[in-house]
Scaffold this motif. Structure first.
Motif, PDB file in Angstrom:
ATOM      1  N   GLU A   1      -1.728 -22.644 -99.051  1.00 15.37           N
ATOM      2  CA  GLU A   1      -2.421 -22.103-100.218  1.00 15.37           C
ATOM      3  C   GLU A   1      -3.369 -20.979 -99.793  1.00 15.37           C
ATOM      4  O   GLU A   1      -4.157 -21.146 -98.861  1.00 15.37           O
ATOM      5  CB  GLU A   1      -3.226 -23.251-100.849  1.00 15.37           C
TER       6      GLU A   1
ATOM      7  N   THR B   1       0.544 -19.880-103.393  1.00 14.39           N
ATOM      8  CA  THR B   1       0.848 -21.009-102.523  1.00 14.39           C
ATOM      9  C   THR B   1       2.261 -20.792-102.001  1.00 14.39           C
ATOM     10  O   THR B   1       3.221 -20.761-102.778  1.00 14.39           O
ATOM     11  CB  THR B   1       0.731 -22.340-103.285  1.00 14.39           C
TER      12      THR B   1
ATOM     13  N   TYR C   1     -10.430 -21.601 -92.916  1.00 15.64           N
ATOM     14  CA  TYR C   1      -9.083 -22.129 -92.705  1.00 15.64           C
ATOM     15  C   TYR C   1      -9.177 -23.653 -92.682  1.00 15.64           C
ATOM     16  O   TYR C   1     -10.015 -24.209 -91.966  1.00 15.64           O
ATOM     17  CB  TYR C   1      -8.539 -21.664 -91.345  1.00 15.64           C
ATOM     18  N   THR C   2      -8.311 -24.323 -93.432  1.00 13.68           N
ATOM     19  CA  THR C   2      -8.271 -25.793 -93.441  1.00 13.68           C
ATOM     20  C   THR C   2      -6.876 -26.231 -93.015  1.00 13.68           C
ATOM     21  O   THR C   2      -5.879 -25.626 -93.439  1.00 13.68           O
ATOM     22  CB  THR C   2      -8.584 -26.328 -94.851  1.00 13.68           C
TER      23      THR C   2
ATOM     24  N   LYS D   1      -3.131 -25.322 -93.622  1.00 14.37           N
ATOM     25  CA  LYS D   1      -2.778 -25.792 -94.969  1.00 14.37           C
ATOM     26  C   LYS D   1      -3.363 -24.900 -96.060  1.00 14.37           C
ATOM     27  O   LYS D   1      -2.805 -24.755 -97.141  1.00 14.37           O
ATOM     28  CB  LYS D   1      -3.354 -27.209 -95.119  1.00 14.37           C
ATOM     29  N   LYS D   2      -4.551 -24.372 -95.785  1.00 17.95           N
ATOM     30  CA  LYS D   2      -5.246 -23.605 -96.831  1.00 17.95           C
ATOM     31  C   LYS D   2      -6.053 -22.483 -96.191  1.00 17.95           C
ATOM     32  O   LYS D   2      -6.708 -22.695 -95.170  1.00 17.95           O
ATOM     33  CB  LYS D   2      -6.174 -24.548 -97.610  1.00 17.95           C
TER      34      LYS D   2
ATOM     35  N   GLU E   1      -8.904 -19.756 -97.398  1.00 14.74           N
ATOM     36  CA  GLU E   1      -9.773 -19.381 -98.523  1.00 14.74           C
ATOM     37  C   GLU E   1     -10.597 -18.154 -98.164  1.00 14.74           C
ATOM     38  O   GLU E   1     -11.242 -18.121 -97.104  1.00 14.74           O
ATOM     39  CB  GLU E   1     -10.762 -20.516 -98.814  1.00 14.74           C
TER      40      GLU E   1
END
Ligand SMILES: Nc1nc2c(c(=O)[nH]1)N[C@H]1C(S)=C(S)[C@@H](COP(=O)(O)O)O[C@H]1N2
Ligand SMILES: [Mo]
Length: 197
Positions: A46, A56, A110-111, A166-167, A169
């Protein structure tokens, strides 16, 4: 970082190794120990926050983007470095063209699928060696090294590159990640030995 002598071709020399680092020929595995196994069907990445076009990406969509390759050196803050890592995947310059950070975007968080987080300024992503990598040495990245996809930012210590990402932002203000909250440097420049804050 290499000194250039006028009239001579640029050669690789000892100063390729940042201060306080030693060379390793293997590829150590370093992470929180969780190693999430995500199938390509379940995988999604995402992009959100301060962007004009949040998206996504599915695994298929990621693989339809232009694919690039870059060979770079890898520097872990625990003092090992690995030379000539052959990464392949999508450059962040291509990803930024896709999601279009807004004028307010200045930082990135960043996740990862293991719960890990890390952060950088947005500007470090505008460099042709920064990749969302899916391949290493011509093969898919193994789970232990961060597959299906990991972030590679060669000019910073390796903890700034999230494995199993995974993500991503985009933020108007900096937000510290897992190690940054625990005393690691926020700038993380191996050539300046920015190890701890
Ligand atoms: N998701 C996630 N990414 C991570 C980490 C982690 O614990 N979880 N550790 C970081 C650290 S400290 C390093 S040195 C590199 C190690 O990558 P490697 O295991 O492929 O050598 O991953 C970085 N990215
Ligand atoms: Mo590390």
């Amino acid at each position: 970082m290499r000194a250039k002598l006028s009239g001579r071709p640029e050669v690789r020399s000892e100063d390729r190794l940042p201060p306080g680092q030693h060379l390793t020929t293997g590829f150590p595995v370093l992470d929180l120990g969780i190693k999430p196994k995500i199938s390509h069907d379940d995988w999604a990445l995402e992009f959100g926050g301060e962007v004009e076009s949040p998206v996504t990406l599915t695994w298929d969509a990621l693989n339809q983007l232009p694919q690039s390759r870059d060979t770079s050196d890898f520097h872990c803050v625990t003092t090992w470095s690995k030379f000539d890592c052959e990464w392949s995947g999508v450059t962040f310059t291509d990803l930024l063209d896709l999601v279009k950070p807004t004028a307010a975007a200045s930082h990135v968080l960043y996740t990862a699928y293991d719960g890990y987080t890390t952060n950088t300024p947005l500007e470090v992503l505008y460099d042709s060696d920064v990749l969302l990598a899916t391949g290493f040495g011509g093969e898919p990245i193994t789970t232990e090294h961060g597959g299906p996809a990991r972030v590679i930012i060669p000019k910073l210590y390796a903890w700034k590159g999230a494995k199993f990402v995974k993500k991503i932002e985009f933020l108007a203000e900096d937000e510290l990640g897992y190690w940054e909250k625990r005393g690691y440097s926020n700038t993380a420049d191996p050539w300046m030995e920015d190890r701890f804050s």
